[in-house]
Motif scaffolding. Structure first.
Motif, mmCIF file in Angstrom:
data_model
loop_
_atom_site.group_PDB
_atom_site.id
_atom_site.type_symbol
_atom_site.label_atom_id
_atom_site.label_comp_id
_atom_site.label_asym_id
_atom_site.label_seq_id
_atom_site.Cartn_x
_atom_site.Cartn_y
_atom_site.Cartn_z
ATOM 1 N N SER A 30 0.830 -1.215 0.000
ATOM 2 C CA SER A 30 0.000 0.000 0.000
ATOM 3 C C SER A 30 0.862 1.262 0.000
ATOM 4 C CB SER A 30 -0.904 0.009 1.236
ATOM 5 O OG SER A 30 -0.146 0.125 2.420
ATOM 6 N N THR A 31 0.258 2.357 -0.473
ATOM 7 C CA THR A 31 0.916 3.663 -0.489
ATOM 8 C C THR A 31 0.346 4.489 0.653
ATOM 9 O OG1 THR A 31 1.138 3.569 -2.888
ATOM 10 C CG2 THR A 31 1.393 5.721 -1.839
ATOM 11 N N ALA A 32 1.149 4.697 1.670
ATOM 12 C CA ALA A 32 0.688 5.432 2.851
ATOM 13 C C ALA A 32 1.216 6.863 2.805
ATOM 14 C CB ALA A 32 1.153 4.730 4.120
ATOM 15 N N ASP A 33 0.326 7.811 3.030
ATOM 16 C CA ASP A 33 0.690 9.224 3.017
ATOM 17 C C ASP A 33 0.652 9.765 4.449
ATOM 18 O OD1 ASP A 33 1.072 11.894 2.631
ATOM 19 O OD2 ASP A 33 -0.786 12.241 1.524
ATOM 20 N N TYR A 34 1.831 10.060 4.978
ATOM 21 C CA TYR A 34 1.932 10.596 6.336
ATOM 22 C C TYR A 34 2.278 12.084 6.346
ATOM 23 C CZ TYR A 34 1.816 5.824 8.151
ATOM 24 O OH TYR A 34 1.435 4.550 8.474
ATOM 25 N N ASN A 35 2.232 12.703 5.179
ATOM 26 C CA ASN A 35 2.601 14.115 5.081
ATOM 27 C C ASN A 35 1.406 15.009 5.427
ATOM 28 O OD1 ASN A 35 3.921 16.499 4.580
ATOM 29 N ND2 ASN A 35 3.704 16.377 2.355
ATOM 30 N N PHE A 124 -2.389 4.753 10.620
ATOM 31 C CA PHE A 124 -2.904 6.043 11.087
ATOM 32 C C PHE A 124 -2.439 7.170 10.162
ATOM 33 C CE2 PHE A 124 -3.272 3.400 14.821
ATOM 34 C CZ PHE A 124 -4.479 3.814 15.387
ATOM 35 N N ALA A 125 -2.307 6.852 8.897
ATOM 36 C CA ALA A 125 -1.830 7.813 7.910
ATOM 37 C C ALA A 125 -2.967 8.679 7.377
ATOM 38 C CB ALA A 125 -1.155 7.070 6.757
ATOM 39 N N LYS A 126 -2.574 9.702 6.655
ATOM 40 C CA LYS A 126 -3.543 10.568 5.975
ATOM 41 C C LYS A 126 -4.355 9.739 4.988
ATOM 42 C CE LYS A 126 -3.627 15.003 3.505
ATOM 43 N NZ LYS A 126 -2.777 16.071 2.915
ATOM 44 N N SER A 127 -3.691 8.789 4.329
ATOM 45 C CA SER A 127 -4.363 7.922 3.371
ATOM 46 C C SER A 127 -5.303 6.915 4.040
ATOM 47 C CB SER A 127 -3.315 7.170 2.539
ATOM 48 O OG SER A 127 -2.343 6.570 3.381
ATOM 49 N N ASP A 128 -5.213 6.776 5.377
ATOM 50 C CA ASP A 128 -6.131 5.917 6.126
ATOM 51 C C ASP A 128 -7.328 6.696 6.652
ATOM 52 O OD1 ASP A 128 -4.585 3.473 5.998
ATOM 53 O OD2 ASP A 128 -3.172 4.416 7.388
ATOM 54 N N GLY A 129 -7.386 7.983 6.294
ATOM 55 C CA GLY A 129 -8.519 8.808 6.708
ATOM 56 C C GLY A 129 -8.251 9.689 7.909
ATOM 57 N N TYR A 130 -6.992 9.747 8.350
ATOM 58 C CA TYR A 130 -6.659 10.559 9.531
ATOM 59 C C TYR A 130 -6.092 11.906 9.118
ATOM 60 C CZ TYR A 130 -7.498 6.421 12.315
ATOM 61 O OH TYR A 130 -8.100 5.342 12.907
ATOM 62 N N ASN A 131 -6.222 12.874 10.019
ATOM 63 C CA ASN A 131 -5.704 14.208 9.745
ATOM 64 C C ASN A 131 -5.361 14.906 11.053
ATOM 65 O OD1 ASN A 131 -5.019 16.392 7.999
ATOM 66 N ND2 ASN A 131 -6.877 17.440 8.704
#
Length: 367
Positions: A30-35, A124-131
């Motif tokens: 998966s591509t996880a975005d934590y930025n 808990f990444a941005k791509s998982d719906g978190y912000n």
């Protein structure tokens, strides 16, 4: 709500401690975005606002005479970056407590979720719906907002509120005292251990530590008052007997002083109750569990039980002493072999009982 706190806190704790995701092909691919770009987004328009305020001041086009609003806003904008960095540091220092081994899972699970978002934990990444976002408020304070699937509503922390709490010695996440470490230290301080039982440099108990002789029960003639136990095959042996009442009287003032010191941070007392004291489990039982036993239905609530009423303070003191006596001191008063070498030998059980009875009669002749 308590059950939900426990379930989610434990889920996050176990997720962080597990290696399972490392063997999950779907997660690895998966591509996880934590930025979350927290600071970039917070200061996105501040350059424009700063220029407008500067222009208003230079052209004397302020909202009101004296230009107080513009001056205050400029001062706020100039100080804001350092305040943001300090705010982020303070939040991080509070939320990281949720990683502690003895973290009390009865606390609001939003703290653990926020920490997982802020520190980039898997899932808990941005791509998982978190912000997570930072907002600069008109009154000069700032607020951090955490959002995501595990949170029923946005979780908000204000910088001024956090500063005020920290300056008064209050944390937003309670740290659980290391009861094991504290009670091992207490063993060497309560005045019941024999000389040489503790390391003079560290205060830690040495191998072979034992209860002082003054707390060992003796007969009227000064000989030791042994308990004879059956070890099988018709054999017996002597064990030392201790004056437990005398030991408790000696220990109690030290325990009371220890608890009085703990009560300077009542939230930590609640954590200690929930994680160690309230459940009534033994240290060995906790060691066999993946997670220390939870106080369950006798758990104390941070929202409802703070500040602690006097009855809870007294109950904690009583149960703390029981925990110390049963889990730490008892090992030194149970199954202790005589220090007199001749009395430590195994003997014929019936013969030993007979000799003990005869000795008693000699010391206490009938009138």
């Amino acid at each position: 709500m308590e059950d939900k706190n426990i379930k989610i806190n434990l889920f996050i704790k176990q997720l962080n401690q597990s290696n399972a995701l490392g063997y999950n092909p779907a997660y690895i691919a998966s591509t996880a975005d934590y930025n979350f770009a927290i600071l970039d987004r917070a200061y996105e328009n501040t350059g424009k606002v700063y220029a407008e305020l500067k222009t208003a001041l230079n052209n004397n086009q302020c909202i009101e005479p004296g230009c107080k609003y513009e001056t205050d806003r400029l001062k706020f904008l100039m100080e804001a970056p350092n305040k943001s960095l300090e705010f982020l540091t303070n939040i991080g220092s509070q939320l990281i407590v949720t990683n502690d081994m003895y973290y009390d899972v009865n606390q609001n699970y939003a703290y653990a979720v926020a920490n997982a978002i802020l520190t980039g934990k898997p899932t808990f990444a941005k791509s998982d719906g978190y912000n997570v976002s930072l907002q600069l408020l008109e009154n000069g304070s700032q607020r951090m907002i955490f959002e995501g699937p595990m949170l029923d509503m946005p979780f908000v922390i204000n910088s001024d509120a956090l500063d005020a709490l920290m300056e008064s010695g209050t944390d937003i996440v309670a740290t659980t005292p290391d009861i094991n470490k504290d009670m091992l230290r207490l063993l060497g301080e309560v005045g019941v251990m024999a000389g040489g039982s503790s390391n003079p440099e560290t205060g830690e108990l040495m191998p072979g530590a034992k209860i002082a002789d003054e707390f060992v029960l003796k007969n009227s003639d000064g000989s030791y008052d042994y308990e004879i136990i059956d070890i099988g095959m018709g054999k017996g042996r002597n064990l030392l007997k201790f004056d437990l009442d005398k030991i408790e009287r000696k220990v109690t003032p030290f325990i009371n002083a220890e608890v009085a010191g703990m009560l300077s941070s009542e939230q930590s007392v609640v954590a200690a109750w929930n994680v160690f004291i309230g459940a009534g489990t033994s240290v060995s039982e906790d060691d066999q569990m993946a997670q220390n036993a939870n106080a369950g239905f006798v758990a104390w609530s941070y929202e409802e039980d703070l500040p602690l009423m006097q009855d809870k303070k007294e109950l904690f003191m009583v149960k703390y002493k029981e925990y110390f006596m049963n889990n730490y001191l008892k090992q030194f008063t149970t199954n202790q072999i005589p220090t007199v070498q001749a009395d430590a030998a195994v003997f014929d059980l019936e013969e030993g009982k007979k000799k003990q009875a005869e000795a008693f009669l000699q010391r206490n002749p009938r009138k």
